[in-house]
Each structure stands twice: as structure tokens, then as C-alpha cells.
Scaffold this active site. Sequence first.
Site, PDB file in Angstrom:
ATOM      1  N   GLN A   1      -4.924   0.881   2.113  1.00 18.68           N
ATOM      2  CA  GLN A   1      -5.292   2.290   2.153  1.00 18.68           C
ATOM      3  C   GLN A   1      -4.015   3.104   2.447  1.00 18.68           C
ATOM      4  O   GLN A   1      -2.970   2.824   1.869  1.00 18.68           O
ATOM      5  CB  GLN A   1      -6.408   2.530   3.161  1.00 18.68           C
ATOM      6  CG  GLN A   1      -7.715   1.831   2.804  1.00 18.68           C
ATOM      7  CD  GLN A   1      -8.489   2.473   1.668  1.00 18.68           C
ATOM      8  OE1 GLN A   1      -8.054   3.429   1.032  1.00 18.68           O
ATOM      9  NE2 GLN A   1      -9.673   1.939   1.381  1.00 18.68           N
ATOM     10  N   SER A   2      -4.059   4.046   3.376  1.00 16.83           N
ATOM     11  CA  SER A   2      -2.927   4.974   3.527  1.00 16.83           C
ATOM     12  C   SER A   2      -1.713   4.391   4.244  1.00 16.83           C
ATOM     13  O   SER A   2      -0.699   5.078   4.376  1.00 16.83           O
ATOM     14  CB  SER A   2      -3.386   6.242   4.239  1.00 16.83           C
ATOM     15  OG  SER A   2      -4.203   7.000   3.379  1.00 16.83           O
ATOM     16  N   MET A   3      -1.757   3.138   4.671  1.00 18.59           N
ATOM     17  CA  MET A   3      -0.518   2.508   5.116  1.00 18.59           C
ATOM     18  C   MET A   3       0.481   2.456   3.964  1.00 18.59           C
ATOM     19  O   MET A   3       1.693   2.385   4.189  1.00 18.59           O
ATOM     20  CB  MET A   3      -0.772   1.107   5.656  1.00 18.59           C
ATOM     21  CG  MET A   3      -1.635   1.067   6.896  1.00 18.59           C
ATOM     22  SD  MET A   3      -1.575  -0.500   7.803  1.00 18.59           S
ATOM     23  CE  MET A   3      -1.890  -1.713   6.533  1.00 18.59           C
TER      24      MET A   3
END
Length: 399
Positions: free
Chosen positions: A121-123
Amino acid sequence: MKSYRNSDPRPEIMRGSPPALVPPRHDWDRPPWNRWAFQHIREIVPTIEVWRGHGPVRALPTARVDELDALPVKNSAGGKTTLAGLLDETYTDGILVLKNGAVAYERYFNGMTPRTLHLSQSMAKSVTGIVCGILVGRGLIDPAAPVTTYLPELGQTGWAGASVQHVLDMTTGVRFSEAYTDRYSDIGQVDVAAGWKPVPPGSDPAFQWPQNVWELILGLKEQTRPHGEAFEYRSIETDVLAFLMERASGKRLAELVSTELWQKLGAEESACFTVDSAGYALADGGFNATLRDYGRFGQMLLEGSGNIVPNQWIEATRSGKHGPQFNVSLPEGSYRNQFWIRDPRSRALNCRGVFGQLIHIDWSSRMVVVKLSSYPDFVNHAYSVATGQAIDAVAAALA
């Protein structure tokens, strides 16, 4: 159908031949399907490899403290539990604790293995931001330059007049809705543009869905405030940054991450990105890697590996404008160069993603923690706070 914790019986998702339960294409990232899907992205959407190269794997020596399972911590309601209990409560797929570069604690759940690639995801934003820092150090990108220096097409969009640093820090004034549960919101349209989802069933036939991520970016014409005035979390900023990096370097994002980062940090497995119909690797959330390789990424930053990332970029990334009440989960936090900063004292960096993805990098404790999860909700602040408190308890136990 409700989601299930690791202590619950596992439903027959994608088991058998043919499988008894197949995740629906429009809801594969929602519960309970995400408990399977986040570990099987290559079976759901098109992907491109981020090659690890032929180089040696960075060894992670073992110094396990297995009694951490029973470490007393708080649960999401503030009551008493153990670390093992909290990991079950928060739908954990894998957790890794590195102390001074050695494995102090490592657990896998929900069918995950050491070789499983898990959706970041947003990592992925932080991975993209670090590679941008490498290109800045090489002189290919100037953070103070206007975005339109590299992407002149954006002169007709809400990014007109914004600098690269504004994009890195998510302080442009571009209007973009990050309402995850609204399929028509801007982030909902990213799902379709990125190839993650089909057009929602029963949607308005007159609605013009973007065909790819670049087309969506070109359609964002409005500003809500002057650039640089305030931070607002908007995933599309990372995609603008990635297109800018591709234009400046002449390479696509997956190749950049492979040659500039993944091959150099000693990753054990090749990673991958999801790609849209135009072959664009989704910088804002489409990266997938193993638990230990996420740990190697964090450890590389902790050690200040100047031969990969300029140390001044890491230092600048740890230097944000803090709170108060910056974020519900990080009230003293900040955001800089596509990373979250936990507080102004530790200046620990966090890579964070919806549904419970986290890489915690803390110089004061010499510790890296990776937690991969599949929450039933996009965001659960109680889970995030309890996880942060548990990390503090682990740090104290390993001190």
C-alpha cells in the site's frame, strides 16, 4: 462475509480446484478477501518485476528473543494483552523486529511465508521518495525547481506553480479527494485508472473514467489553496513524483527502483509493482516485497548507507514541521519527502500504508520494525496507536 483473525478458522478463499471462494474483482482489497489478496497480487492484476539482480543477499544475523510473544502490551481498547494477542487482534500477516541489524523477533501468520510478497500500500510512497533522493543527489532533479520543469504538461493542471519539494511533502494546493470508501472519489478513480478495479458495477454510464494514471493526473485542474500553505495527504502526489523521476532519468519506475535501490541493498527476493494499461508502475501503493526485504530497506536507512542514499537526504527527511495534532495516530508527527516522522524527539521515520502496513525506523533504539497486516478497515487509528505503544514496549524490552 466478515473478516477473520489468525485465531479464527480460515474460510476457503482460493482453496481447492476450482476454488470454493474467489475474491470479486471489484472488492479484492476489502475484507475478508484482502486477507488472501495482499499476498497474491500477481494473481489479481498485471505486475512488473523489480529485479534483485545477481548481487549477494544482505545477511540478517539472528538474535531472537522469542519470549516477546508474552510481552505485556495494551490492546486497541487500552486494556491488557500480550504482544501475541495484539498481533492477532490487528490482523497481522507478518512482523519483523531488527535490533542493531539482527533479527530479534519474526513471526508469520495467515499463510504468509518468508518468500511471500506482500502488498505495501502507501509504504510504496517512501520507496519512491528514497529513489527520488538518490536522483537528487546525482543532480538529475532539483527539489526547488517547478514541477513543470520536468513535466511541462502539468502547466494546465492544479500543479502549475508548484515545486518538486511541494510534491515530495504533499503541500501542493491541488484538489484531490482521498475518500477511500467513495468509488467515485479521486482515489476511487485511481483504482480504475491503475487497473486495480473494473468500473464499479451499476456506475453512471455518462461518467468518464480515466483510462490510466497519467490521464487522471492531467484531469486534476483545480487548486484549493496556495502551494506550500499546508500538508494534505493525497496519494496522487507520489504518482506525479514518479512520472517526474521517469522523465528526468529516462527510465521507468520499476527499473529505477531495481537499479538504484533493490539491487544495492542486498534484497533476497525480487519485488514487483502493479502496472496500469500504459505500463506505469503505481508509485502510490503498488509495490510488493517480502517481510525481510522491507526490513533490509529500513535497516539501510537506519545505518545511513551513503553509498546508496545520500545521508543528507535521510537527515532532511527526518526534519519536518511538527504538530500539534498533526494526525490522529501521530499527534506530534510530521511528513517529509514521502515519509511520516513520528515525533520531534526521536525523529523516527515511518512508512505507512492503509490496512495496517508499517515500517518503523528508530535511530534512538537502533531498531527497525516491519508489520504487514490486512485490517478489515482502510484506517483504524486505535490499532495504529496500540501498535505504536507495542513498539515502544519492544524497544524497552530489547534495551
